[in-house]
Structure formats: C-alpha cells, structure tokens
Design a protein around this motif. Structure first.
Motif, PDB file in Angstrom:
ATOM      1  N   VAL A 227       0.937  -0.818  -0.048  1.00 28.74           N
ATOM      2  CA  VAL A 227      -0.043   0.378  -0.090  1.00 28.74           C
ATOM      3  C   VAL A 227       0.934   1.402  -0.255  1.00 28.74           C
ATOM      4  N   LEU A 228       0.364   1.646  -0.799  1.00 31.39           N
ATOM      5  CA  LEU A 228       1.258   3.475  -0.768  1.00 31.39           C
ATOM      6  C   LEU A 228       0.516   3.869  -0.813  1.00 31.39           C
ATOM      7  N   THR A 229       0.609   5.463   0.803  1.00 25.71           N
ATOM      8  CA  THR A 229      -0.116   6.162   1.714  1.00 25.71           C
ATOM      9  C   THR A 229       1.160   7.433   1.830  1.00 25.71           C
ATOM     10  N   ARG A 230      -0.410   7.636   2.562  1.00 29.48           N
ATOM     11  CA  ARG A 230       0.894   9.201   3.359  1.00 29.48           C
ATOM     12  C   ARG A 230       0.006   9.278   4.320  1.00 29.48           C
ATOM     13  N   GLY A 231       1.301  10.183   5.453  1.00 26.72           N
ATOM     14  CA  GLY A 231       0.797  10.406   6.804  1.00 26.72           C
ATOM     15  C   GLY A 231      -1.204  10.613   7.510  1.00 26.72           C
ATOM     16  N   PRO A 232      -1.469  11.529   7.027  1.00 28.35           N
ATOM     17  CA  PRO A 232      -2.787  12.070   6.872  1.00 28.35           C
ATOM     18  C   PRO A 232      -4.174  10.806   6.444  1.00 28.35           C
ATOM     19  N   LEU A 233      -3.142  10.605   5.277  1.00 28.45           N
ATOM     20  CA  LEU A 233      -4.612   9.227   5.155  1.00 28.45           C
ATOM     21  C   LEU A 233      -4.671   8.180   5.491  1.00 28.45           C
ATOM     22  N   GLY A 234      -3.237   7.683   5.802  1.00 29.78           N
ATOM     23  CA  GLY A 234      -2.338   6.436   6.767  1.00 29.78           C
ATOM     24  C   GLY A 234      -3.111   5.437   6.304  1.00 29.78           C
ATOM     25  N   LEU A 235      -2.821   4.103   7.257  1.00 26.92           N
ATOM     26  CA  LEU A 235      -3.687   3.001   7.119  1.00 26.92           C
ATOM     27  C   LEU A 235      -4.316   2.424   7.994  1.00 26.92           C
ATOM     28  N   HIS A 236      -5.736   2.208   8.083  1.00 28.61           N
ATOM     29  CA  HIS A 236      -6.132   1.718   9.694  1.00 28.61           C
ATOM     30  C   HIS A 236      -6.065   0.159  10.059  1.00 28.61           C
ATOM     31  N   ALA A 237      -6.050  -0.144  11.423  1.00 25.34           N
ATOM     32  CA  ALA A 237      -5.775  -1.943  11.762  1.00 25.34           C
ATOM     33  C   ALA A 237      -6.976  -2.625  10.771  1.00 25.34           C
ATOM     34  N   GLU A 238      -8.323  -2.096  10.854  1.00 25.12           N
ATOM     35  CA  GLU A 238      -9.455  -3.194   9.796  1.00 25.12           C
ATOM     36  C   GLU A 238      -9.952  -3.166   8.727  1.00 25.12           C
ATOM     37  N   GLU A 239      -8.614  -2.346   7.933  1.00 28.75           N
ATOM     38  CA  GLU A 239      -8.001  -1.868   6.181  1.00 28.75           C
ATOM     39  C   GLU A 239      -6.681  -2.863   6.429  1.00 28.75           C
ATOM     40  N   ILE A 240      -5.537  -3.320   7.291  1.00 30.13           N
ATOM     41  CA  ILE A 240      -4.824  -3.953   7.296  1.00 30.13           C
ATOM     42  C   ILE A 240      -5.443  -5.453   7.357  1.00 30.13           C
ATOM     43  N   ALA A 241      -6.470  -5.713   8.443  1.00 30.63           N
ATOM     44  CA  ALA A 241      -6.762  -6.796   8.919  1.00 30.63           C
ATOM     45  C   ALA A 241      -7.577  -7.801   7.123  1.00 30.63           C
ATOM     46  N   ALA A 242      -8.174  -6.107   5.947  1.00 32.14           N
ATOM     47  CA  ALA A 242      -9.101  -7.228   5.270  1.00 32.14           C
ATOM     48  C   ALA A 242      -7.671  -7.201   4.157  1.00 32.14           C
TER      49      ALA A 242
ATOM     50  N   GLU B  37       1.694   8.969  11.195  1.00 30.90           N
ATOM     51  CA  GLU B  37       1.341   9.275  12.689  1.00 30.90           C
ATOM     52  C   GLU B  37      -0.450   8.800  11.864  1.00 30.90           C
ATOM     53  N   GLN B  38      -0.944   8.930  10.787  1.00 30.29           N
ATOM     54  CA  GLN B  38      -2.750   7.638  10.502  1.00 30.29           C
ATOM     55  C   GLN B  38      -2.565   6.322  10.157  1.00 30.29           C
ATOM     56  N   VAL B  39      -0.988   5.377  10.577  1.00 34.19           N
ATOM     57  CA  VAL B  39      -0.578   4.173   9.682  1.00 34.19           C
ATOM     58  C   VAL B  39      -1.007   3.717  11.003  1.00 34.19           C
ATOM     59  N   ASP B  40      -1.609   2.722  11.023  1.00 34.63           N
ATOM     60  CA  ASP B  40      -1.552   1.589  12.771  1.00 34.63           C
ATOM     61  C   ASP B  40      -0.326   0.782  12.285  1.00 34.63           C
ATOM     62  N   LEU B  41       0.894   1.042  12.948  1.00 33.21           N
ATOM     63  CA  LEU B  41       2.119   0.496  13.225  1.00 33.21           C
ATOM     64  C   LEU B  41       2.249  -0.298  14.116  1.00 33.21           C
ATOM     65  N   GLN B  42       1.036  -0.465  15.412  1.00 40.21           N
ATOM     66  CA  GLN B  42       1.033  -1.766  16.047  1.00 40.21           C
ATOM     67  C   GLN B  42       0.385  -3.031  15.391  1.00 40.21           C
ATOM     68  N   ALA B  43      -0.487  -2.529  14.743  1.00 45.73           N
ATOM     69  CA  ALA B  43      -1.247  -3.855  13.821  1.00 45.73           C
ATOM     70  C   ALA B  43      -0.706  -4.217  12.244  1.00 45.73           C
ATOM     71  N   ALA B  44       0.656  -3.144  12.049  1.00 45.61           N
ATOM     72  CA  ALA B  44       1.471  -3.984  11.059  1.00 45.61           C
ATOM     73  C   ALA B  44       2.047  -4.645  12.085  1.00 45.61           C
ATOM     74  N   SER B  45       2.546  -4.240  12.766  1.00 46.98           N
ATOM     75  CA  SER B  45       3.708  -5.135  13.323  1.00 46.98           C
ATOM     76  C   SER B  45       3.295  -6.143  14.001  1.00 46.98           C
ATOM     77  N   ASP B  46       1.828  -6.657  14.411  1.00 40.95           N
ATOM     78  CA  ASP B  46       1.445  -7.794  14.933  1.00 40.95           C
ATOM     79  C   ASP B  46       1.062  -8.051  13.329  1.00 40.95           C
ATOM     80  N   ARG B  47       1.344  -7.899  12.496  1.00 42.05           N
ATOM     81  CA  ARG B  47       0.579  -9.196  10.789  1.00 42.05           C
ATOM     82  C   ARG B  47       2.516  -9.069  10.664  1.00 42.05           C
ATOM     83  N   GLY B  48       4.022  -8.581  10.889  1.00 39.60           N
ATOM     84  CA  GLY B  48       5.115  -9.054  10.236  1.00 39.60           C
ATOM     85  C   GLY B  48       4.687  -7.834   9.447  1.00 39.60           C
ATOM     86  N   ILE B  49       4.370  -7.058   8.772  1.00 40.97           N
ATOM     87  CA  ILE B  49       3.991  -5.855   7.734  1.00 40.97           C
ATOM     88  C   ILE B  49       4.999  -5.169   7.715  1.00 40.97           C
TER      89      ILE B  49
END
Length: 321
Positions: free
Chosen positions: A49-64, A79-91
């Motif tokens: 996924v290619l995004t920018r800070g304010p657009l981010g990528l949310h946990a529910e989107e990462i899950a999908a 700032e709007q990228v869910d880093l915890q969700a990414a880390s939990d998935r190894g992304i």
C-alpha cells in the motif's frame, strides 16, 4: 508475477509510471469510496500500500488485506498508519523522510515572509485601488525558533541563518551535537526565545499539543508562528484564541486538524495565511518520493534491506483461544 500496490495518494499520478516501469501493478484509489471498494474487491491480491501520513492505513483495513506485506508512506509523517497492527502481522513500513525537505523549507520561508510582511493584504489593497503605507517588521536579525530539527528543520535553519541573518534556536527530543544552534529544553522556552516560531516536528501522540496557550503566550503579541508539520502539534482552539485577542501577531498554516475542512474562525482572521497542505508538493519532491517508494519496494521484494524503514512497536502476542 508483479506485486500489486494499492495507491491511496491523490497527488502523484504523473509519476506513477516510475513504479509501473519497475513491474508493479497499481490499483488507484484516491477517494474514500474508491479506497473502500478497492480493499473490498482486491483485498486478497494487494501486497503493498502506498499512502501518506494523514491518509494512513487503519487496523481494520490491514486486517482486510491478508497478503499485505509492506506499507510505503509518501513523506516523513506516518501518524495515521496503525503501526501496532502492522507489527502484529509482520508487515514492514517505510517512509520518505528528508526527500521533500527542500520543498517544505521553501514553502515555510515563503509563508513566513508573506506573513511578517503582510503580502496578501497588501496585494488585495492594491487590486482594490488602495495604496496603504503599512510598516511591517523585517526578518533580518530576528530570532527564529524551530520545533523539530530534523531534515526540514535543518533546511529552514540554513535558509534563515545564511539567507536572512537570523539567529536560530530549536527544541528537539534530543540535543544535536552537530549544530551550533541554541537548544531550548521545552517548547515554551523555545517560544519565549523566538520572534518567529516554526513547527517542523512529526505528528502523532508524541508531539500532540506541544504548542498550547502557555507556549503561545510565551511567543507574545509580536510573535509569529508557521506550521508546515501537522496541525495536531498545536492546540487549535488555543491558537484561534491567541490570534483573535492578538496575544500573538499572526500565523501561517499549511496543515489542519480535519483536512480539507478549515475552521471558519481561522478564515475570518486577517492575521492568518492559509494554504492547502502543499508545502511538499513540487515536481522535484514528488518525483523523488515516488522514486524512493520504488527503491523500497524493489528492495523488499528482492529480499534486500529497506532504504528508509520505520521502527515498529513490539508485536503483541495474543493468546490462542
């Protein structure tokens, strides 16, 4: 088979052939509706996924996105990228720190000049057939405070010190031993030591509301503030109050809390200059950021080290049920 990249950024279309020529398959989804539809329709195919800070990528989107492997952020902020969700998935997550620093610094100095010299109001007056003789401050010899002395802050500091003979102070998470600028231990002390205060720090919880009523009062009725970072760094209500009551002289803002919505109170003030989050939007910076995304993607899918990895929090191991 080429990797499929979901592109959420709305300002880089002219430079997307860079990624296509590298063999990546792109899905463009620059609006909220298109974003939701793309994730729903192509979720199983998207690997990046290619995004920018304010657009981010949310946990529910990462899950999908079950096959998502890497998130690339245009620009320094994420700032709007869910880093915890990414880390939990190894992304993996990358950003574009420093690539657009020169462009952002140019815009910051343009805002400062326009604000201090009151260029927009002077221009409007002449167009109305008026010829006001308004005396405004000079930049030469003034004190510039920089909140966040990263790549952008350094580029601004060099322009201010070398081009305008300004003295420079800064506040950072850590003292920088590679610069001669004066360090201030708190944002409020930085504001007190400044005629002009530049906000250059990343967004996110670590910098939220660093500039509040106390700091604005320390800046004082002759002080000006410029924000080309993230709106979350300043308490917007405190800023509006300080501007309305002339507790500070003026503000120039390129970022807002709920973009593209801008508070009407800011629009109504004549000591404010507003631009639509365009500080980093130059052909040079945009091409550079897309090229960096391509280099990070090629490195990742070739099992080589990433060029600009973002440090992620430790993964949370959830108990099996």
């Amino acid at each position: 088979m080429p990797a499929t990249v979901l592109v959420l950024v709305e300002t880089i279309n002219d430079y997307l052939p860079i990624l296509e020529h590298q063999g990546f398959h792109l899905i463009l989804a620059p609006t909220p509706t298109e974003r939701s539809q793309a994730i729903s329709t192509y979720g199983g195919k998207i690997e990046a996924v290619l995004t920018r800070g304010p657009l981010g990528l949310h946990a529910e989107e990462i899950a999908a996105l079950p096959n998502l492997k890497i998130i690339c952020v245009i620009g320094a902020g994420y700032e709007q990228v869910d880093l915890q969700a990414a880390s939990d998935r190894g992304i993996r997550v990358t950003n574009g720190a420093g690539v657009n620093a020169s462009s952002v610094a140019d815009h910051a100095m343009a805002l400062l000049l326009a604000l201090v010299r009151d260029i927009p109001r002077a221009d409007s007056a002449v167009r109305r057939g008026e010829w006001p003789k308004i005396m405004r401050p000079s930049l030469a010899g003034k004190r510039l405070g920089i909140l966040g002395l990263g790549a952008v802050g350094m580029a601004i500091a060099k322009r201010a010190a070398n081009g305008f003979d300004m003295s420079v102070s800064y506040h950072n998470r850590q003292v920088r031993n590679d610069v001669s600028y004066d360090f201030c231990p708190t944002p409020t002390e930085l504001a007190r030591a400044s005629d002009f205060l530049m906000i250059c720090t990343p967004g996110g919880l670590g910098t939220q509301h660093l500039i509040n009523k106390q700091a604005l009062d320390a800046l004082g009725p002759h002080g000006f503030i410029v924000n080309i970072a993230r709106a979350s760094v300043i308490v917007t209500a405190d800023l509006i109050s300080a501007l309305e009551h002339r507790r500070i002289a003026g503000a120039a803002l390129d970022v807002f809390d709920a973009e593209p919505q801008v508070p009407d109170a800011l629009k109504a003030l004549n000591n404010v200059i507003l631009t639509p989050h365009v500080a980093g939007l130059t052909p040079e910076a945009t091409q550079g950021t897309v090229e960096l995304v391509g280099q990070n993607l090629l490195a990742f899918f070739s099992n080589r080290p990433l060029l600009t990895p973002v440090e992620l929090p430790p993964a949370i191991r959830r108990a099996m049920r």
